[in-house]
Design a protein around this motif. Structure first.
Motif, PDB file in Angstrom:
ATOM      1  N   GLU A 124       0.673  -1.238   0.095  1.00 26.42           N
ATOM      2  CA  GLU A 124       0.151   0.053   0.144  1.00 26.42           C
ATOM      3  C   GLU A 124       0.650   1.229   0.036  1.00 26.42           C
ATOM      4  OE1 GLU A 124       0.011  -2.318   2.514  1.00 26.42           O
ATOM      5  OE2 GLU A 124      -1.575  -3.505   1.736  1.00 26.42           O
ATOM      6  N   SER A 125       2.147   1.270  -0.260  1.00 27.58           N
ATOM      7  CA  SER A 125       3.224   2.334  -0.182  1.00 27.58           C
ATOM      8  C   SER A 125       2.918   3.342  -0.955  1.00 27.58           C
ATOM      9  CB  SER A 125       4.643   1.761  -0.355  1.00 27.58           C
ATOM     10  OG  SER A 125       5.334   2.911  -0.135  1.00 27.58           O
ATOM     11  N   ALA A 126       3.000   4.608  -0.893  1.00 30.56           N
ATOM     12  CA  ALA A 126       2.823   5.778  -1.645  1.00 30.56           C
ATOM     13  C   ALA A 126       4.121   5.794  -2.720  1.00 30.56           C
ATOM     14  CB  ALA A 126       2.607   7.253  -0.999  1.00 30.56           C
ATOM     15  N   LEU A 127       5.081   4.746  -2.684  1.00 32.94           N
ATOM     16  CA  LEU A 127       6.308   4.837  -3.362  1.00 32.94           C
ATOM     17  C   LEU A 127       5.843   3.896  -4.471  1.00 32.94           C
ATOM     18  CD1 LEU A 127       9.149   5.681  -3.515  1.00 32.94           C
ATOM     19  CD2 LEU A 127       9.867   3.678  -2.335  1.00 32.94           C
ATOM     20  N   PRO A 158       8.321  11.490   0.792  1.00 31.99           N
ATOM     21  CA  PRO A 158       9.021  11.498   2.103  1.00 31.99           C
ATOM     22  C   PRO A 158       8.803  10.277   2.947  1.00 31.99           C
ATOM     23  CG  PRO A 158       7.889  13.199   2.144  1.00 31.99           C
ATOM     24  CD  PRO A 158       7.734  12.703   0.680  1.00 31.99           C
ATOM     25  N   LEU A 159       9.478   9.884   3.760  1.00 29.17           N
ATOM     26  CA  LEU A 159       9.275   8.651   4.731  1.00 29.17           C
ATOM     27  C   LEU A 159       7.790   9.190   5.451  1.00 29.17           C
ATOM     28  CD1 LEU A 159      10.152   5.866   5.141  1.00 29.17           C
ATOM     29  CD2 LEU A 159      11.580   6.600   6.973  1.00 29.17           C
ATOM     30  N   ARG A 160       7.445  10.192   6.140  1.00 29.46           N
ATOM     31  CA  ARG A 160       6.622  10.664   6.685  1.00 29.46           C
ATOM     32  C   ARG A 160       5.248  10.593   6.131  1.00 29.46           C
ATOM     33  NH1 ARG A 160       9.279  15.259   5.452  1.00 29.46           N
ATOM     34  NH2 ARG A 160       8.158  16.692   4.277  1.00 29.46           N
ATOM     35  N   GLU A 161       5.363  10.377   4.704  1.00 33.45           N
ATOM     36  CA  GLU A 161       3.832  10.266   4.055  1.00 33.45           C
ATOM     37  C   GLU A 161       3.722   8.765   3.657  1.00 33.45           C
ATOM     38  OE1 GLU A 161       3.974  12.792   0.395  1.00 33.45           O
ATOM     39  OE2 GLU A 161       4.469  14.456   1.472  1.00 33.45           O
ATOM     40  N   ARG A 162       4.714   7.865   3.901  1.00 33.71           N
ATOM     41  CA  ARG A 162       4.299   6.540   3.798  1.00 33.71           C
ATOM     42  C   ARG A 162       4.674   5.858   5.050  1.00 33.71           C
ATOM     43  NH1 ARG A 162       9.270   4.651   1.567  1.00 33.71           N
ATOM     44  NH2 ARG A 162      10.769   6.200   0.874  1.00 33.71           N
ATOM     45  N   ASN A 195      14.627  11.021   6.775  1.00 37.27           N
ATOM     46  CA  ASN A 195      14.255   9.856   5.939  1.00 37.27           C
ATOM     47  C   ASN A 195      14.933   8.779   6.306  1.00 37.27           C
ATOM     48  OD1 ASN A 195      11.862  11.242   4.081  1.00 37.27           O
ATOM     49  ND2 ASN A 195      13.752  12.592   4.034  1.00 37.27           N
ATOM     50  N   VAL A 196      15.214   7.841   5.273  1.00 36.25           N
ATOM     51  CA  VAL A 196      15.546   6.528   5.410  1.00 36.25           C
ATOM     52  C   VAL A 196      17.090   6.658   6.200  1.00 36.25           C
ATOM     53  CG1 VAL A 196      16.116   4.236   4.294  1.00 36.25           C
ATOM     54  CG2 VAL A 196      14.277   5.429   3.457  1.00 36.25           C
ATOM     55  N   ARG A 197      17.713   7.626   5.858  1.00 33.94           N
ATOM     56  CA  ARG A 197      19.000   7.571   6.228  1.00 33.94           C
ATOM     57  C   ARG A 197      19.124   7.694   7.525  1.00 33.94           C
ATOM     58  NH1 ARG A 197      20.971  11.429   3.064  1.00 33.94           N
ATOM     59  NH2 ARG A 197      21.661   9.930   1.416  1.00 33.94           N
ATOM     60  N   GLU A 198      18.203   8.797   8.227  1.00 34.96           N
ATOM     61  CA  GLU A 198      18.020   8.875   9.532  1.00 34.96           C
ATOM     62  C   GLU A 198      17.592   7.581  10.335  1.00 34.96           C
ATOM     63  OE1 GLU A 198      15.833  12.087  12.741  1.00 34.96           O
ATOM     64  OE2 GLU A 198      15.364  12.061  10.769  1.00 34.96           O
ATOM     65  N   LEU A 199      16.420   7.047   9.632  1.00 30.05           N
ATOM     66  CA  LEU A 199      16.124   5.627  10.177  1.00 30.05           C
ATOM     67  C   LEU A 199      17.088   4.804  10.363  1.00 30.05           C
ATOM     68  CD1 LEU A 199      13.771   3.665  11.222  1.00 30.05           C
ATOM     69  CD2 LEU A 199      13.227   3.533   8.772  1.00 30.05           C
ATOM     70  N   GLN A 200      18.117   4.631   9.285  1.00 26.06           N
ATOM     71  CA  GLN A 200      19.190   3.684   9.407  1.00 26.06           C
ATOM     72  C   GLN A 200      20.039   4.057  10.406  1.00 26.06           C
ATOM     73  OE1 GLN A 200      21.891   3.859   6.154  1.00 26.06           O
ATOM     74  NE2 GLN A 200      22.436   1.828   6.096  1.00 26.06           N
ATOM     75  N   ASN A 201      20.423   5.313  10.778  1.00 28.66           N
ATOM     76  CA  ASN A 201      21.205   5.477  11.873  1.00 28.66           C
ATOM     77  C   ASN A 201      20.611   5.421  13.208  1.00 28.66           C
ATOM     78  OD1 ASN A 201      23.176   6.484  10.171  1.00 28.66           O
ATOM     79  ND2 ASN A 201      22.573   8.708  10.279  1.00 28.66           N
ATOM     80  N   GLU A 202      19.183   5.584  13.208  1.00 29.79           N
ATOM     81  CA  GLU A 202      18.761   5.100  14.601  1.00 29.79           C
ATOM     82  C   GLU A 202      18.633   3.750  14.722  1.00 29.79           C
ATOM     83  OE1 GLU A 202      16.389   6.369  17.724  1.00 29.79           O
ATOM     84  OE2 GLU A 202      17.367   7.349  16.503  1.00 29.79           O
ATOM     85  N   VAL A 203      18.356   3.068  13.932  1.00 20.57           N
ATOM     86  CA  VAL A 203      18.545   1.548  13.955  1.00 20.57           C
ATOM     87  C   VAL A 203      19.800   1.183  14.562  1.00 20.57           C
ATOM     88  CG1 VAL A 203      18.166  -0.852  13.008  1.00 20.57           C
ATOM     89  CG2 VAL A 203      16.743   1.003  12.508  1.00 20.57           C
ATOM     90  N   LEU A 204      20.852   1.720  13.841  1.00 21.72           N
ATOM     91  CA  LEU A 204      22.118   1.053  14.244  1.00 21.72           C
ATOM     92  C   LEU A 204      22.573   1.610  15.461  1.00 21.72           C
ATOM     93  CD1 LEU A 204      24.965  -0.004  13.436  1.00 21.72           C
ATOM     94  CD2 LEU A 204      25.434   2.235  12.176  1.00 21.72           C
TER      95      LEU A 204
END
Length: 493
Positions: free
Chosen positions: A169-172, A335-339, A381-390
């Motif tokens: 269902e992603s907007a992407l 952007p990630l906030r829209e999906r 976006n995804v780069r920030e999410l990647q840093n947060e997960v790491l």
């Protein structure tokens, strides 16, 4: 570990001569003996012989005749004649008919015999290596082609549109559908989206899905290179074209010939360079710095930017003709906030990847952690999410990543149910109410630096411009506070 000695065969009808030669050669070789050509043939059929020492005068046959037969059946064996007769005609016959490697006359010296045996066995080994290498060279092209094909298939699989992590269902999905359609056409495409949304990943997927998949994919970040060096980076330069040009250098345009060139952050280039880039896009021609001749390159140009280029055109900061050269097709990555539905699957994928790369093992996220990740706005976006997960993986002490591992901004987003992250100014309330002024100012400065560089996608040139700093000054401050991508948010807690 035992060492296998080279094997040699001594053929002579005189027992005393055979015994003496064998005794000398056994110092360094595995020696076989034979009193007649018939015995010698039997030895050759049952043993791995590298060199044969044969007497010339034997009853019933000559050494040349026997070695000629050896040459026909075992051409790799090195053949040596030993004789007390020095008839030149015999020597010539031996060399021509039997392909004799060496002619040793009696009486011989032990050192002479050992040297002849060493050289003969080395020659045998070199012949075998030559044959092996020749065979490998014949097989090398198909083997290398097979390896290249398998590697190319793995790369294409890694950058296929299906490898872009998203939900049904992603907007992407619509953007990926359009990208897959336009990928097969050799036309320029402009990819728009905020920093960290995966514009380069989308460009690579288009490259490997298009007709130039076998060609190179070359990406250059136009915003990260000073304008005076960007021309050299793209078009190359000749030796002596400017200070520091110590040798000729190919540009990225030439390296991408036959493939795809991604101009990332195209909206950051200066008006002066826009003119030079426009000529290349119109004519397919370029001229290296310091060169007189014009060269051509066949490349497909993809461009990416976080800016609204139409607004930049209206503001007069971007040439309209260049925009239309770049934007035969425009793709926008949301952007990630829209999906928000993609956050869950992306976080799980990034966690699996981080565990694999860093040798850690965790079972996943707690339900509260996942809810907080989905609720957060992710300005990076995804780069920030990647840093947060790491970051969470590095700090984890249990198999389940709980909400206590989240950064303060993610754990407590500003406003009830909003998707907007807290800024450094919002976090100012967390600064201690007492203490040395310089320490409190440093904490606020570190948070402002972190917020700005994350929002700029860790682009130091853009961050320095926004903060009114030089790149050197920004780098010094980042080093001072220990702000690096993998340590994101640790400094500002």
């Amino acid at each position: 570990m035992s060492v296998t000695l080279p094997s040699v065969l001594v053929v002579d009808d005189e027992p005393r001569s055979v015994e003496v030669m064998a005794r000398v050669l056994r110092e360094e070789f595995d020696v076989h003996v034979a009193a007649s050509p018939a015995e010698a043939t039997e030895v050759l059929e049952n043993h791995w012989i590298q060199a044969v020492f044969c007497d010339q005068r034997m009853p019933g046959t000559t050494g040349v005749e026997f070695l000629t037969a050896v040459r026909n059946r075992w051409p790799d064996i090195v053949r040596i004649i030993v004789t007390g007769y020095t008839d030149p005609e015999d020597m010539i016959e031996a060399i021509n008919a039997a392909g004799i490697y060496q002619y040793i006359t009696k009486p011989w010296h032990p050192d002479q015999l050992l040297l002849a045996a060493r050289n003969a066995t080395q020659l045998f080994a070199m012949q075998r290596d030559y044959e092996r290498l020749s065979l490998e060279l014949k097989l090398a092209p198909p083997v290398a082609e097979g390896r290249l094909l398998r590697q190319r298939e793995r790369v294409q699989g890694s950058y296929h549109f299906s490898s872009i992590i998203r939900t049904p269902e992603s907007a992407l999905n619509e953007t990926c559908r359009q990208a897959a359609k336009v990928a097969v056409f050799n036309i320029p495409v402009l990819i728009q989206g905020e920093t960290g949304t995966g514009k380069e990943l989308m460009a690579r997927a288009m490259h490997y899905a298009g007709p130039r998949a076998d060609g190179p994919f070359v990406a250059v970040n136009c915003g990260a290179i000073p304008d005076e060096l960007l021309e050299s980076e793209l078009f190359g330069h000749k030796k002596g074209a400017f200070t520091g040009a110590y040798a000729n250098r190919r540009g990225l345009v030439e390296e991408a010939d036959g493939g795809t060139l991604l101009l990332d952050e195209i909206g950051d280039i200066s008006p002066a360079f826009q003119v030079k880039l426009l000529r290349f896009l119109q004519e397919g021609e370029f001229r290296a710095l310091g060169a007189n001749e014009t060269r051509r390159a066949d490349v497909r140009v993809l461009a990416a930017t976080h800016r609204d280029l139409k607004a930049e055109v209206r503001a007069g900061r971007f040439r309209e003709d260049l925009y239309f050269r770049l934007a035969a097709m425009v793709l926008t990555i949301p952007p990630l906030r829209e999906r928000p539905g993609d956050v869950r699957v992306l976080a799980n994928h990034l966690l699996d990847d981080a565990c694999l790369r860093h040798g850690r093992h965790v079972r996943g996220f707690a339900a509260e952690t996942t809810a907080a990740l989905v609720q957060y706005g992710w300005p990076g976006n995804v780069r920030e999410l990647q840093n947060e997960v790491l970051r969470m993986l590095v700090l984890a002490e249990h198999e389940i990543l709980g909400p206590e591992l989240l950064s303060p901004a993610v754990r407590n987003p500003a406003g009830e149910g909003t998707a907007c992250p807290r800024t450094a100014m919002d976090d100012a309330d967390d600064i201690p109410a007492s203490g040395p002024l310089q320490q409190r100012m440093d904490m606020l400065e570190a948070r402002i630096l972190m917020e700005t560089i994350v929002r700029c996608g860790w682009n130091k040139s853009r961050t320095a411009r926004e903060l009114g700093l030089s790149r050197v000054g920004l780098r010094a401050k980042l080093d001072r506070y220990g702000i690096v991508p993998d340590a994101e948010k640790q400094t500002i807690q």
